[in-house]
Design a protein around this motif. Structure first.
Motif, PDB file in Angstrom:
ATOM      1  N   ALA A 152       0.817  -1.219   0.000  1.00  0.00           N
ATOM      2  CA  ALA A 152       0.000   0.000   0.000  1.00  0.00           C
ATOM      3  C   ALA A 152       0.849   1.266   0.000  1.00  0.00           C
ATOM      4  O   ALA A 152       0.317   2.361  -0.202  1.00  0.00           O
ATOM      5  N   ALA A 153       2.153   1.130   0.229  1.00  0.00           N
ATOM      6  CA  ALA A 153       3.028   2.301   0.194  1.00  0.00           C
ATOM      7  C   ALA A 153       3.106   2.817  -1.240  1.00  0.00           C
ATOM      8  O   ALA A 153       3.437   2.076  -2.157  1.00  0.00           O
ATOM      9  N   CYS A 186      -4.629  -2.344  -4.067  1.00  0.00           N
ATOM     10  CA  CYS A 186      -4.637  -3.532  -3.218  1.00  0.00           C
ATOM     11  C   CYS A 186      -5.875  -3.515  -2.338  1.00  0.00           C
ATOM     12  O   CYS A 186      -6.558  -2.498  -2.211  1.00  0.00           O
ATOM     13  N   VAL A 187      -6.145  -4.663  -1.738  1.00  0.00           N
ATOM     14  CA  VAL A 187      -7.208  -4.808  -0.745  1.00  0.00           C
ATOM     15  C   VAL A 187      -6.556  -5.267   0.552  1.00  0.00           C
ATOM     16  O   VAL A 187      -5.708  -6.168   0.538  1.00  0.00           O
ATOM     17  N   VAL A 188      -6.934  -4.633   1.653  1.00  0.00           N
ATOM     18  CA  VAL A 188      -6.419  -5.013   2.966  1.00  0.00           C
ATOM     19  C   VAL A 188      -7.585  -5.560   3.782  1.00  0.00           C
ATOM     20  O   VAL A 188      -8.630  -4.913   3.889  1.00  0.00           O
ATOM     21  N   PRO A 199      -3.969  -6.233  11.647  1.00  0.00           N
ATOM     22  CA  PRO A 199      -4.521  -5.624  12.866  1.00  0.00           C
ATOM     23  C   PRO A 199      -5.121  -4.259  12.520  1.00  0.00           C
ATOM     24  O   PRO A 199      -4.438  -3.404  11.954  1.00  0.00           O
ATOM     25  N   LEU A 200      -6.373  -4.059  12.856  1.00  0.00           N
ATOM     26  CA  LEU A 200      -7.118  -2.920  12.328  1.00  0.00           C
ATOM     27  C   LEU A 200      -6.530  -1.573  12.740  1.00  0.00           C
ATOM     28  O   LEU A 200      -6.284  -0.703  11.894  1.00  0.00           O
ATOM     29  N   ASP A 201      -6.302  -1.373  14.034  1.00  0.00           N
ATOM     30  CA  ASP A 201      -5.800  -0.072  14.492  1.00  0.00           C
ATOM     31  C   ASP A 201      -4.446   0.251  13.866  1.00  0.00           C
ATOM     32  O   ASP A 201      -4.218   1.358  13.368  1.00  0.00           O
ATOM     33  N   GLU A 202      -3.542  -0.727  13.876  1.00  0.00           N
ATOM     34  CA  GLU A 202      -2.209  -0.505  13.315  1.00  0.00           C
ATOM     35  C   GLU A 202      -2.279  -0.267  11.811  1.00  0.00           C
ATOM     36  O   GLU A 202      -1.521   0.538  11.258  1.00  0.00           O
ATOM     37  N   THR A 203      -3.198  -0.960  11.160  1.00  0.00           N
ATOM     38  CA  THR A 203      -3.329  -0.821   9.711  1.00  0.00           C
ATOM     39  C   THR A 203      -3.789   0.577   9.332  1.00  0.00           C
ATOM     40  O   THR A 203      -3.270   1.185   8.389  1.00  0.00           O
ATOM     41  N   VAL A 204      -4.764   1.095  10.067  1.00  0.00           N
ATOM     42  CA  VAL A 204      -5.249   2.449   9.803  1.00  0.00           C
ATOM     43  C   VAL A 204      -4.112   3.455   9.929  1.00  0.00           C
ATOM     44  O   VAL A 204      -3.934   4.344   9.081  1.00  0.00           O
ATOM     45  N   GLU A 205      -3.316   3.322  10.972  1.00  0.00           N
ATOM     46  CA  GLU A 205      -2.197   4.247  11.170  1.00  0.00           C
ATOM     47  C   GLU A 205      -1.151   4.083  10.069  1.00  0.00           C
ATOM     48  O   GLU A 205      -0.573   5.068   9.589  1.00  0.00           O
ATOM     49  N   SER A 206      -0.904   2.852   9.648  1.00  0.00           N
ATOM     50  CA  SER A 206       0.080   2.618   8.585  1.00  0.00           C
ATOM     51  C   SER A 206      -0.387   3.220   7.268  1.00  0.00           C
ATOM     52  O   SER A 206       0.396   3.853   6.550  1.00  0.00           O
ATOM     53  N   LEU A 207      -1.656   3.035   6.943  1.00  0.00           N
ATOM     54  CA  LEU A 207      -2.176   3.596   5.694  1.00  0.00           C
ATOM     55  C   LEU A 207      -2.066   5.117   5.701  1.00  0.00           C
ATOM     56  O   LEU A 207      -1.726   5.731   4.689  1.00  0.00           O
ATOM     57  N   ARG A 208      -2.334   5.715   6.852  1.00  0.00           N
ATOM     58  CA  ARG A 208      -2.197   7.172   6.947  1.00  0.00           C
ATOM     59  C   ARG A 208      -0.732   7.578   6.768  1.00  0.00           C
ATOM     60  O   ARG A 208      -0.431   8.584   6.111  1.00  0.00           O
ATOM     61  N   PRO A 211      -4.805  10.214  -3.197  1.00  0.00           N
ATOM     62  CA  PRO A 211      -4.576   8.907  -2.574  1.00  0.00           C
ATOM     63  C   PRO A 211      -5.599   8.644  -1.468  1.00  0.00           C
ATOM     64  O   PRO A 211      -5.700   9.411  -0.514  1.00  0.00           O
ATOM     65  N   ILE A 212      -6.357   7.566  -1.604  1.00  0.00           N
ATOM     66  CA  ILE A 212      -7.480   7.295  -0.703  1.00  0.00           C
ATOM     67  C   ILE A 212      -7.506   5.824  -0.312  1.00  0.00           C
ATOM     68  O   ILE A 212      -7.209   4.946  -1.124  1.00  0.00           O
ATOM     69  N   ALA A 213      -7.884   5.585   0.938  1.00  0.00           N
ATOM     70  CA  ALA A 213      -8.221   4.235   1.388  1.00  0.00           C
ATOM     71  C   ALA A 213      -9.665   4.261   1.877  1.00  0.00           C
ATOM     72  O   ALA A 213      -9.996   4.992   2.815  1.00  0.00           O
ATOM     73  N   PHE A 214     -10.531   3.510   1.213  1.00  0.00           N
ATOM     74  CA  PHE A 214     -11.918   3.391   1.653  1.00  0.00           C
ATOM     75  C   PHE A 214     -12.002   2.334   2.746  1.00  0.00           C
ATOM     76  O   PHE A 214     -11.450   1.240   2.611  1.00  0.00           O
ATOM     77  N   VAL A 215     -12.710   2.660   3.819  1.00  0.00           N
ATOM     78  CA  VAL A 215     -12.885   1.730   4.933  1.00  0.00           C
ATOM     79  C   VAL A 215     -14.324   1.221   4.913  1.00  0.00           C
ATOM     80  O   VAL A 215     -15.266   1.997   5.084  1.00  0.00           O
ATOM     81  N   VAL A 216     -14.487  -0.076   4.687  1.00  0.00           N
ATOM     82  CA  VAL A 216     -15.815  -0.699   4.674  1.00  0.00           C
ATOM     83  C   VAL A 216     -15.937  -1.560   5.923  1.00  0.00           C
ATOM     84  O   VAL A 216     -15.119  -2.455   6.152  1.00  0.00           O
ATOM     85  N   GLY A 217     -16.964  -1.287   6.722  1.00  0.00           N
ATOM     86  CA  GLY A 217     -17.078  -1.929   8.021  1.00  0.00           C
ATOM     87  C   GLY A 217     -17.940  -3.177   8.040  1.00  0.00           C
ATOM     88  O   GLY A 217     -18.451  -3.642   7.015  1.00  0.00           O
ATOM     89  N   ASN A 218     -18.101  -3.687   9.230  1.00  0.00           N
ATOM     90  CA  ASN A 218     -18.883  -4.892   9.489  1.00  0.00           C
ATOM     91  C   ASN A 218     -20.328  -4.721   9.034  1.00  0.00           C
ATOM     92  O   ASN A 218     -20.904  -3.639   9.149  1.00  0.00           O
ATOM     93  N   GLU A 219     -20.921  -5.812   8.538  1.00  0.00           N
ATOM     94  CA  GLU A 219     -22.261  -5.752   7.961  1.00  0.00           C
ATOM     95  C   GLU A 219     -23.329  -5.295   8.951  1.00  0.00           C
ATOM     96  O   GLU A 219     -24.270  -4.595   8.579  1.00  0.00           O
TER      97      GLU A 219
END
Length: 231
Positions: free
Chosen positions: A68-69, A100-102, A133-142, A167-175
């Motif tokens: 994603a970098a 990519c998809v994370v 890991p969700l929290d770490e992933t969000v920070e890494s993408l930022r 540059p954008i990352a869309f966050v799709v949450g739980n159903e």
């Protein structure tokens, strides 16, 4: 099957009945070992009700978050549990040119048969990072320079009025519950999806696909205008 053979996926071997002859030709041309067997054996190996005469053994691809970098469009599945939704989102991401998809921890198994089938082979055509890991992933993408966007029906800005060309990352949450509240606080902004009908909401697979399409549309339009200005 064709998608795996035509992609960079490492197909280890293919089992075929007479009905899968065409796949066998492609597999042999790709240097993949082929074993011909009976329909009964294919049915025993396959999880589908009506197998199409072929089963493949494919090594699970491995991708790290580093893919994603430098990315311009990323899709983050934040605890998406339904294989149909996950497969649909991966398929849409591949179709709309995402980098990519994370897939976060607590999400569905991307390599489960239902998800792979729902993706229509797109799991082999786009890098998929799993068990992130969700929290770490969000920070890494930022930290990679990506803006994080979520969806909220109450958001003042609709997706077609938001600038999605950067540059954008869309966050799709739980159903059922959407994006976790602690993660939502880390998202840069939410956008809404305008609906003129009577439906209360869209499911995760459809909503994420709408976001991806709008981002791709805006980027095509920006490229077209850039070419026109250079003439």
């Amino acid at each position: 099957m064709d998608d795996a053979l035509r992609s960079d996926a490492e197909v280890l071997e293919v089992y075929l009945s007479d009905a899968g002859y065409a796949v066998g030709v492609l597999a042999e041309a790709s240097g993949v070992p082929v074993c011909f067997t009976s329909e009964r054996v294919i049915a025993a190996l396959s999880e589908t009700t009506t197998p199409q005469g072929c089963v493949a053994v494919v090594r699970t691809p491995e991708a790290s978050l580093e893919v994603a970098a430098g990315a311009n469009l990323v899709l983050l599945l934040a605890e998406v549990r339904d294989p149909g939704n996950a497969g649909t989102l991966i398929r849409s991401a591949a179709a709309m040119g995402a980098d990519c998809v994370v897939v976060s921890l607590e999400s569905v198994d991307v390599w489960g048969s239902k998800t792979v089938r729902a993706s229509a082979g797109s799991v082999w055509r786009i890098p998929v990072v799993t068990e992130a890991p969700l929290d770490e992933t969000v920070e890494s993408l930022r930290s990679f320079g990506l803006g994080l966007l979520g969806t909220d029906a109450r958001a003042a800005v609709s997706v077609d009025h938001a600038d999605l060309t950067g540059p954008i990352a869309f966050v799709v949450g739980n159903e059922s519950r959407g994006v976790r509240e602690d993660v939502r606080r880390l998202v840069d902004r939410d956008v809404s999806i305008p609906m003129s009908g009577n439906a209360e909401s869209l499911n995760a697979g459809v909503a994420g696909s709408v976001l991806l399409y709008e981002a791709a549309r805006q980027r095509r339009e920006a490229a077209r205008l850039s070419l026109r200005s250079d003439e």
